[in-house]
Write an enzyme that holds these catalytic residues in place. Structure first.
Site, mmCIF file in Angstrom:
data_model
loop_
_atom_site.group_PDB
_atom_site.id
_atom_site.type_symbol
_atom_site.label_atom_id
_atom_site.label_comp_id
_atom_site.label_asym_id
_atom_site.label_seq_id
_atom_site.Cartn_x
_atom_site.Cartn_y
_atom_site.Cartn_z
ATOM 1 N N ASP A 155 0.863 -1.184 0.000
ATOM 2 C CA ASP A 155 0.000 0.000 0.000
ATOM 3 C C ASP A 155 0.897 1.230 0.000
ATOM 4 O OD1 ASP A 155 -2.328 1.577 0.086
ATOM 5 O OD2 ASP A 155 -2.265 1.697 2.257
ATOM 6 N N SER A 156 0.328 2.338 -0.421
ATOM 7 C CA SER A 156 1.087 3.585 -0.398
ATOM 8 C C SER A 156 1.324 4.071 1.029
ATOM 9 C CB SER A 156 0.348 4.667 -1.186
ATOM 10 O OG SER A 156 -0.945 4.893 -0.638
ATOM 11 N N TYR A 196 -0.583 8.657 -2.674
ATOM 12 C CA TYR A 196 -0.602 8.351 -4.098
ATOM 13 C C TYR A 196 -1.809 8.976 -4.796
ATOM 14 C CZ TYR A 196 3.050 4.678 -4.089
ATOM 15 O OH TYR A 196 4.227 3.979 -4.013
ATOM 16 N N GLY A 197 -2.868 9.241 -4.033
ATOM 17 C CA GLY A 197 -4.133 9.650 -4.638
ATOM 18 C C GLY A 197 -4.074 10.919 -5.463
ATOM 19 N N CYS A 204 -4.241 -1.245 -2.209
ATOM 20 C CA CYS A 204 -4.314 0.201 -2.391
ATOM 21 C C CYS A 204 -5.181 0.455 -3.610
ATOM 22 C CB CYS A 204 -2.902 0.763 -2.608
ATOM 23 S SG CYS A 204 -2.837 2.512 -3.065
ATOM 24 N N ASN A 205 -6.261 1.197 -3.443
ATOM 25 C CA ASN A 205 -7.163 1.450 -4.552
ATOM 26 C C ASN A 205 -6.495 2.258 -5.652
ATOM 27 O OD1 ASN A 205 -10.233 0.643 -3.991
ATOM 28 N ND2 ASN A 205 -9.251 1.108 -2.057
ATOM 29 N N THR A 206 -5.705 3.258 -5.275
ATOM 30 C CA THR A 206 -5.057 4.095 -6.282
ATOM 31 C C THR A 206 -4.071 3.288 -7.104
ATOM 32 O OG1 THR A 206 -5.294 6.037 -4.857
ATOM 33 C CG2 THR A 206 -3.744 6.193 -6.667
ATOM 34 N N GLU A 240 -5.094 9.776 9.095
ATOM 35 C CA GLU A 240 -3.668 9.664 9.380
ATOM 36 C C GLU A 240 -3.204 10.634 10.464
ATOM 37 O OE1 GLU A 240 -1.113 9.421 6.032
ATOM 38 O OE2 GLU A 240 -1.959 7.470 5.477
ATOM 39 N N CYS A 286 -11.432 3.254 -0.449
ATOM 40 C CA CYS A 286 -10.090 3.588 0.036
ATOM 41 C C CYS A 286 -9.907 2.813 1.332
ATOM 42 C CB CYS A 286 -9.936 5.092 0.284
ATOM 43 S SG CYS A 286 -8.378 5.546 1.103
ATOM 44 N N THR A 287 -8.748 2.207 1.503
ATOM 45 C CA THR A 287 -8.557 1.323 2.652
ATOM 46 C C THR A 287 -8.424 2.070 3.976
ATOM 47 O OG1 THR A 287 -6.203 1.240 2.076
ATOM 48 C CG2 THR A 287 -7.603 -0.578 1.320
ATOM 49 N N HIS A 288 -8.345 3.411 3.933
ATOM 50 C CA HIS A 288 -8.395 4.194 5.170
ATOM 51 C C HIS A 288 -9.833 4.310 5.697
ATOM 52 C CE1 HIS A 288 -4.403 5.485 3.965
ATOM 53 N NE2 HIS A 288 -4.266 6.208 5.064
#
Length: 287
Positions: A24-25, A56-57, A87-89, A172, A206-208
């Site tokens: 993931d980023s 990355y987004g 990571c979706n992006t 974050e 998004c994984t967040h």
């Protein structure tokens, strides 16, 4: 700078078992890894977070592709035969090029999988109204990956998307449960639902975003369901390994977990524990 094959040596790893790589980023992929371990605890895992170059987004397709390929190569060098882009992006902007152009040159026996396709394969089974919403980063939304993939499996489903640029910073910076987060939760919900009042299923693209689920449910209509990708990706991986025993045989089964970050390890460990819901001890990886 383009990633060149000369920079990497695969060291004959094809003949040895290796861990499953999860990339993931940043931190969000840990929510996916947590669910994968719950589903498949027997395997060894290496997690790599490219925190030093996140987010990355907001980056271009070309930049995301080169960053992602570089990290995938590092995971290959660590012995991974299978890498999951949690990571979706990265899945939206880099996966297809890596699968089609790079893997045949690097090693046709290795595999890189993403998390967008597993979600789009099942989303139509959850919606009754055939109206689906996507919350994602600007990069994921602009890629149109979700509408394109969902249409392949469920052409009768209409997809509405909403970019949520403030949500990752809130998570974050550990502000996702604060009162200050409510403004941006309500804002993006309104901007999505104004597109269609009939949306009954929303993908957290998004994984967040699973960390925001509790607040999201406070402001969403009660009949709208949220789909988080972790459990979906975990079940999809289990199915993949069952259907591809030749790949399962290449994945080592010692139950170990290693964590790497391209940024400060102390910061990573502190933040990662929130996403992984368990203590994390990472190592630094220089790119």
């Amino acid at each position: 700078m383009p990633v060149t094959m000369q920079r990497y040596k695969l060291a004959g790893m094809n003949k040895k078992q290796g861990p499953i790589g999860v990339f993931d980023s940043g931190y969000g992929g840990l929510t996916v890894l947590k669910e994968i371990i719950r589903e498949l605890p027997q395997y060894d895992y290496i997690y790599l977070g490219d925190n030093g170059r996140a987010p990355y987004g907001i980056r271009s397709f070309e930049t995301v592709y080169h960053y992602t390929l570089e990290c995938v190569q590092h995971l290959f060098n660590m012995g991974c035969h299978l890498v999951i882009l949690a990571c979706n992006t990265a899945s939206a902007k880099a996966l297809r090029t890596i699968q089609q152009n790079d893997l045949p040159k690097i090693d046709p026996g290795r595999r890189v999988l993403g998390i967008i396709r597993p979600t789009t394969e099942v989303v139509g089974k959850h919606t009754r109204s055939r109206q689906v919403g996507i919350f994602g980063t600007a990069g994921t939304v602009n890629s149109q990956s979700y509408p394109i993939e969902i249409e392949k499996f469920f052409p009768d489903v209409t997809v509405y998307q909403q970019a949520c640029p403030m949500w990752v910073p809130l998570v974050e910076n550990d502000e996702y449960s604060s009162e200050g987060a409510d403004f941006f939760i309500r804002k993006y919900i309104r901007q999505l639902l104004v597109q269609s009042e009939d949306i009954d299923t929303i993908v957290l693209g998004c994984t967040h975003y699973p960390l925001l689920a509790e607040k999201l449910r406070q402001y969403l209509p009660p009949d709208v369901q949220l789909l988080s990708q972790g459990s979906i990706a975990a079940k999809s991986l289990a199915d993949y390994l069952e259907r591809h025993p030749e790949m399962a045989a290449k994945c080592s089964t010692g139950g170990s977990r290693e964590f790497f970050t391209t940024d400060d390890t102390e910061t990573f460990d502190r933040q990662a524990g929130i996403f992984f819901e368990a203590p994390v001890k990472s190592k630094h990886l220089s790119l």
